[in-house]
Every structure is written in structure tokens, then in C-alpha cells.
Design a protein around this motif. Sequence first.
Motif, PDB file in Angstrom:
ATOM      1  N   LYS A 285       0.862  -1.189   0.000  1.00 34.42           N
ATOM      2  CA  LYS A 285       0.000   0.000   0.000  1.00 34.42           C
ATOM      3  C   LYS A 285       0.894   1.234   0.000  1.00 34.42           C
ATOM      4  O   LYS A 285       1.925   1.259   0.662  1.00 34.42           O
ATOM      5  N   ASN A 286       0.475   2.247  -0.770  1.00 34.99           N
ATOM      6  CA  ASN A 286       1.313   3.445  -0.792  1.00 34.99           C
ATOM      7  C   ASN A 286       1.016   4.335   0.423  1.00 34.99           C
ATOM      8  O   ASN A 286       0.052   4.111   1.154  1.00 34.99           O
ATOM      9  N   LYS A 287       1.857   5.364   0.593  1.00 29.66           N
ATOM     10  CA  LYS A 287       1.763   6.183   1.806  1.00 29.66           C
ATOM     11  C   LYS A 287       0.422   6.912   1.923  1.00 29.66           C
ATOM     12  O   LYS A 287      -0.086   7.108   3.029  1.00 29.66           O
TER      13      LYS A 287
ATOM     14  N   LEU B 208      -2.041   4.529   3.294  1.00 27.99           N
ATOM     15  CA  LEU B 208      -1.779   4.312   4.726  1.00 27.99           C
ATOM     16  C   LEU B 208      -2.238   5.520   5.540  1.00 27.99           C
ATOM     17  O   LEU B 208      -2.801   5.375   6.628  1.00 27.99           O
ATOM     18  N   GLU B 209      -2.007   6.703   5.004  1.00 26.06           N
ATOM     19  CA  GLU B 209      -2.390   7.935   5.698  1.00 26.06           C
ATOM     20  C   GLU B 209      -3.907   7.982   5.908  1.00 26.06           C
ATOM     21  O   GLU B 209      -4.391   8.349   6.984  1.00 26.06           O
TER      22      GLU B 209
ATOM     23  N   MET C  73      -5.819   5.528   6.288  1.00 28.20           N
ATOM     24  CA  MET C  73      -6.211   4.528   7.287  1.00 28.20           C
ATOM     25  C   MET C  73      -5.980   4.988   8.726  1.00 28.20           C
ATOM     26  O   MET C  73      -6.441   4.346   9.661  1.00 28.20           O
ATOM     27  N   THR C  74      -5.235   6.078   8.903  1.00 25.47           N
ATOM     28  CA  THR C  74      -5.024   6.581  10.272  1.00 25.47           C
ATOM     29  C   THR C  74      -6.232   7.387  10.746  1.00 25.47           C
ATOM     30  O   THR C  74      -6.304   7.761  11.906  1.00 25.47           O
ATOM     31  N   LYS C  75      -7.145   7.670   9.831  1.00 28.31           N
ATOM     32  CA  LYS C  75      -8.305   8.506  10.189  1.00 28.31           C
ATOM     33  C   LYS C  75      -9.408   7.644  10.807  1.00 28.31           C
ATOM     34  O   LYS C  75      -9.706   6.560  10.306  1.00 28.31           O
ATOM     35  N   ILE C  76     -10.015   8.188  11.843  1.00 28.97           N
ATOM     36  CA  ILE C  76     -11.063   7.449  12.570  1.00 28.97           C
ATOM     37  C   ILE C  76     -12.255   7.138  11.669  1.00 28.97           C
ATOM     38  O   ILE C  76     -12.935   6.132  11.833  1.00 28.97           O
TER      39      ILE C  76
ATOM     40  N   ARG D 145     -12.267   6.043   8.818  1.00 29.16           N
ATOM     41  CA  ARG D 145     -12.048   4.857   7.994  1.00 29.16           C
ATOM     42  C   ARG D 145     -12.055   3.544   8.796  1.00 29.16           C
ATOM     43  O   ARG D 145     -12.001   2.470   8.230  1.00 29.16           O
TER      44      ARG D 145
END
Lengths: 181, 157
Positions: free
Chosen positions: A18-20, A23-24, A26-29, A31
Motif C-alpha cells: 500500500k502506498n503512503k 496508509l495515511e 487509514m489513520t483517520k477514525i 475509515r
Amino acid sequence: MEFDQLKSSWQQSSQPVKNKSELEMMTKISRHPVLKKLRLKFVIEASLLFIFLVFYNDGFDGAEKPLWANIVLIAGALLFIGNDVAGYFMFQKPVMGKDIGTSLKKFSRNLKRLAISSVSSAFLFGCAMIIFFSTVIDFTPIKLTLMAGMFLAMMVGLYLSYKNWSRRIGDLNGVIEQLNG
Amino acid sequence: MKDVFLTMVDTHQAIIHKICRIYRDTHEDQEDLFQEIIYQLWKAFPDFRNESKVSTWMYRIALNTALAAFRKNRIALDFKATISEEFHPVDSDGLSENEEQMFAAIRKLTPAEKAIISLYLEDYSYREIAQITGISENYAGVRIHRIKDKLKTILTN
């Protein structure tokens, strides 16, 4: 396949990357798959309760009911919603210990507390509704049957909720037992 | 801070992929678990003090999330019939036959056994495995021995 081969397959396992930016995201609530469902459940329940509380005064003759019955109903509704909020915050952080065993034990304890408060708040809200609807009312056999039906439906719902929580806690405790042998 | 975190996760994301593969059967469930793990890592990142290796920290959080996360109820399908070669998917998700066989074998273990053996396969010492899982070092050795035997049986059957 020999065990050494398995070990080398594990270490060399190539996976889709997965690219950055993915991934970024996915750090969000917003998601988070579990929290997303809990949020939806909360929004639906809170909206339905809000609509109910806004219209119950006219629709269910709230003005004719004693003040204490109104207070009991509103308190029951708020308790029910409050429990949803508590659950939402708990599921945000299941990792709480320095090692996996400690963390799972803490999570299991919190889950038990949430299960108790969830079933209790649903029971209290159900009772509050029954109390509200049964005050200042002339009971006829039909009304009594309806009331008994409401109580029965509530008890079935509570039993299913209890079973669901028991299964979840049982699964988690099973993992803790497996870990400790 | 987020850039540092993303670079770290990007470098070690194979760890998360492997954990998702052993704890979830379908691609959709693996993706959900992957997202959950990334979210938990991000929440735990402010407390990461470089006292352990990045990979150790990631393994601890990822395994913890996989073990604590709720699994959807699915109807268990148990089919033993051999699938004809022409219908057999070739290298699903780009995995080699060996990798598929390895993941299939590990998936047959219990959740706790999967956690212990994944750390062992990653070459962690008994001491490190004990620290991550919270069991004693001696017991980690005993468990690994038993899981290896179990895996050998699975692989030979």
C-alpha cells in the motif's frame, strides 16, 4: 513442505504494497471499519430517540403524565445513548498493556463492564417506557395484553443482546486461556 | 510526526499483511483488519519510545488488535472435495504456491498459537516472544515446540 521451508516462505513473503497516501487515509477514525459501524448505530439510535422525545409530548400525551414519569423516560433514553458513547470510546483503544496477555485481560474486563452497562441501560430504558405508557391509563384487557407484549419483546431483545455479549467475551477469554495454556 | 509514522509503517507493512492473512480468511476481512491495525498503530505511536525495535512494537500492536477484534459470524463451509486443476486459482494475490500452503497451514492453528508462531517465524528469540506475549520464557519454548509439531502434522497431511 518442511518447517525450514515454511520459515523461509514466511520471511520472504511478498505482499501487495500500500502506498503512503493509502496508509495515511487509514489513520483517520472515519475509515475504521468497526468504529464506522458503531457510529452508524449511534446516529440511528440517537436520531430515533431524538424524534421520539420531540414528539412524545403530543403523540403520547406526555403533558398528561406525571412529571416523574417524564423524567424517568428522558433519563432512561439518555442512559441508553450514554452507553453507546462509552462503547464507542472503548473500542477506539483495545490495546492497553505492555504485552498482549495484559492488554487482552484489560480489554476483557472493560468489555464485561460495557456488556453489563449495555444490557442494564437497555433494560432500564425499556422499563422507563413501560412505566411512562402505563401511568394515567385505564387498563383494559387489550391494553394489558399490549403491555405484556411490550415487556415480552423487551425481554427477548435483552436476552439476545446478553447472548451476543457473552459470545464476544467468551471468544476473548478463550484466546486469553489459549495464550496461557 | 505523521511522516515519520508513515515511513515506519511503509517500511514494515509486510508484518501487517502477514498478520491479516493468518487471522482472516477473506480479502474483505483482511482489508478491514489491516485498517484497524494501522489506526491502532497511529493511536499508539505517541507512546512509542524507541525502547524496542520498530518491528517488535508493530508486532505487539498488530497481534493485539487481531486477537481483540471482533470476527464476523460466518456460516462455516467445510468442503473436502478436490478442486479440478482447471478451476484452481493460480497464485491468488500474487502469492507463490509455498506461501499459500504456509498461510493455509498457519490458519489452522488457534489464535494464540498463530501469534506465538508468527513471532518465532520472524526469528524472535524466546525471550522476546515472552516479552511481547506476556508468557514466561520457558513456557514460550514449550509452546513453540508443540506448535511446530502441530504444524508439521498439518503440512504432512
